[in-house]
Design an enzyme around this catalytic site. Structure first.
Site, short mmCIF file in Angstrom:
data_model
loop_
_atom_site.label_atom_id
_atom_site.label_comp_id
_atom_site.label_asym_id
_atom_site.label_seq_id
_atom_site.Cartn_x
_atom_site.Cartn_y
_atom_site.Cartn_z
N ASP A 296 -0.08 -4.00 6.16
CA ASP A 296 -0.74 -3.53 7.38
C ASP A 296 -2.20 -4.00 7.44
O ASP A 296 -3.06 -3.31 7.99
CB ASP A 296 -0.70 -1.99 7.46
CG ASP A 296 0.68 -1.45 7.75
OD1 ASP A 296 1.62 -2.24 7.95
OD2 ASP A 296 0.82 -0.21 7.75
N HIS B 82 4.77 -4.82 10.57
CA HIS B 82 5.13 -4.15 11.82
C HIS B 82 5.26 -5.14 12.97
O HIS B 82 4.54 -6.16 13.01
CB HIS B 82 4.07 -3.11 12.22
CG HIS B 82 4.03 -1.91 11.34
ND1 HIS B 82 4.82 -0.81 11.52
CD2 HIS B 82 3.27 -1.64 10.24
CE1 HIS B 82 4.57 0.10 10.59
NE2 HIS B 82 3.62 -0.38 9.79
N HIS C 237 1.35 3.94 1.95
CA HIS C 237 1.89 4.68 3.10
C HIS C 237 3.41 4.79 3.02
O HIS C 237 4.10 3.84 2.64
CB HIS C 237 1.47 4.01 4.41
CG HIS C 237 0.04 4.27 4.78
ND1 HIS C 237 -0.65 3.50 5.69
CD2 HIS C 237 -0.82 5.23 4.35
CE1 HIS C 237 -1.89 3.97 5.80
NE2 HIS C 237 -2.02 5.01 5.01
N ASP D 247 5.77 4.63 5.08
CA ASP D 247 6.60 3.64 5.78
C ASP D 247 6.58 2.28 5.05
O ASP D 247 7.12 1.29 5.57
CB ASP D 247 6.18 3.48 7.25
CG ASP D 247 4.78 2.93 7.43
OD1 ASP D 247 3.85 3.42 6.77
OD2 ASP D 247 4.60 1.99 8.22
N HIS D 248 6.02 2.25 3.84
CA HIS D 248 6.04 1.05 3.00
C HIS D 248 6.61 1.33 1.61
O HIS D 248 6.87 0.39 0.85
CB HIS D 248 4.63 0.45 2.88
CG HIS D 248 4.08 0.06 4.22
ND1 HIS D 248 4.00 -1.23 4.65
CD2 HIS D 248 3.64 0.83 5.26
CE1 HIS D 248 3.53 -1.26 5.89
NE2 HIS D 248 3.31 -0.01 6.29
N HIS E 193 0.85 -1.20 0.00
CA HIS E 193 0.00 0.00 0.00
C HIS E 193 0.88 1.24 0.00
O HIS E 193 2.09 1.14 0.09
CB HIS E 193 -1.00 -0.02 1.16
CG HIS E 193 -0.41 0.05 2.53
ND1 HIS E 193 0.40 -0.94 3.06
CD2 HIS E 193 -0.51 1.01 3.50
CE1 HIS E 193 0.75 -0.60 4.29
NE2 HIS E 193 0.23 0.58 4.58
N HIS F 222 -7.40 -0.98 5.63
CA HIS F 222 -6.38 -0.06 6.16
C HIS F 222 -6.22 1.10 5.18
O HIS F 222 -6.29 2.27 5.57
CB HIS F 222 -5.08 -0.83 6.35
CG HIS F 222 -3.92 0.00 6.82
ND1 HIS F 222 -3.88 0.56 8.07
CD2 HIS F 222 -2.76 0.35 6.21
CE1 HIS F 222 -2.73 1.23 8.21
NE2 HIS F 222 -2.04 1.12 7.09
FE FE Z 1 2.72 0.69 8.10
ZN ZN Z 2 0.08 1.53 6.60
#
Ligand code: FE
Ligand code: ZN
Length: 243
Positions: A134, A172, A54, A56-57, A52, A110
């Site tokens: 996530d 995570h 985001h 942090d990905h 996805h 998410h």
């Molecule tokens: Fe994440």
């Molecule tokens: Zn995420």
């Protein structure tokens, strides 16, 4: 396939999946530790898979592509938000890591276009391998930033239809805090109680609790065990407020 787990930021996991002469990065939050881990093994990164959009990905996408010329595959539903994307994929599309054949599972909730990637038989002992970003966490699930409880409940049900021994590589290390909430939902679940002991032992030793398995999540994860969308929604809202 061989899978290397790289812990970055406060609690993110990036994965390198290596098979034959291909090395695929799943959800690179950052670039540098990924490039270093590949170089240390003499591996050349050929592809990035994003679950996805985001940051942090996807934060490492541009730098890894610039350094390696790899191709980037990501969710069709959020292609405009995936840096450097070359190929947009959705439910049922094929993805490949050398000889390991995988497929895309749409898991909105998410984020609106969230993908999971499932490789049947690709793990040790022939277990399947799931990269679920996530969506499904060990003892938890992602927050509903762009989706509804009904969507996330249906997404988790799709993942729970995979074989019990499927290895669940989520993005995570949230397991210990998820466990504190899970025991409030099902205080009488003996499988959960013994899993929580294992989790605390692993974390005290500085070890990851990921991957888990679909069978373990089915037996112990309160979000996969909700009997209805309403019950799922109640649990998700309670977790959002839980400290
Ligand atoms: Fe994440
Ligand atoms: Zn995420």
């Amino acid at each position: 396939m061989e899978i290397v787990q790289i812990a970055v930021l406060s609690d993110n996991y990036i994965y390198l999946a290596h098979d034959g002469d291909e090395t695929v990065v799943i959800d690179p939050a950052v670039a540098e530790p990924v490039l270093a881990a590949a170089a240390a093994r003499g591996w050349t990164i050929t592809q990035i898979l994003n679950t996805h959009w985001h940051p942090d990905h996807t934060g490492g996408n541009a730098a890894i592509k610039a350094a390696t010329g790899c191709r980037i595959t990501g969710p069709a539903g959020e292609a405009a938000k995936i840096p450097g994307i070359d190929r947009a994929v959705a439910e049922g599309d094929a993805v490949q890591i050398a000889s390991a054949a995988g497929r895309v599972i749409d898991v909105p909730g998410h984020t609106a276009g969230h993908n999971a990637y499932y490789f049947a038989g690709a793990g040790d002992d022939g277990a399947g391998v799931l990269f679920c970003g996530d969506t499904l966490f060990a003892l938890g699930c992602g927050r509903l930033f762009e989706g509804t409880p009904a969507q996330m409940n249906a997404s988790l049900a799709k993942l729970m239809a995979l074989p019990d021994d499927t290895l669940v590589y989520c993005a995570h290390e949230y397991t210990q805090s998820n466990a504190r909430f899970a025991v409030t939902v099902e205080p009488g679940n003996a499988d959960l109680a013994s899993r929580v002991v294992d989790i605390d032992v692993a974390r005290a030793a500085g070890k990851p609790t990921v991957p888990s398995t679909i069978g373990l999540e089915r037996a112990t994860n309160p979000f996969t065990r909700a009997a209805s969308v309403a019950e799922f929604a109640t649990r998700r809202a309670a977790k959002d407020a839980f400290r």
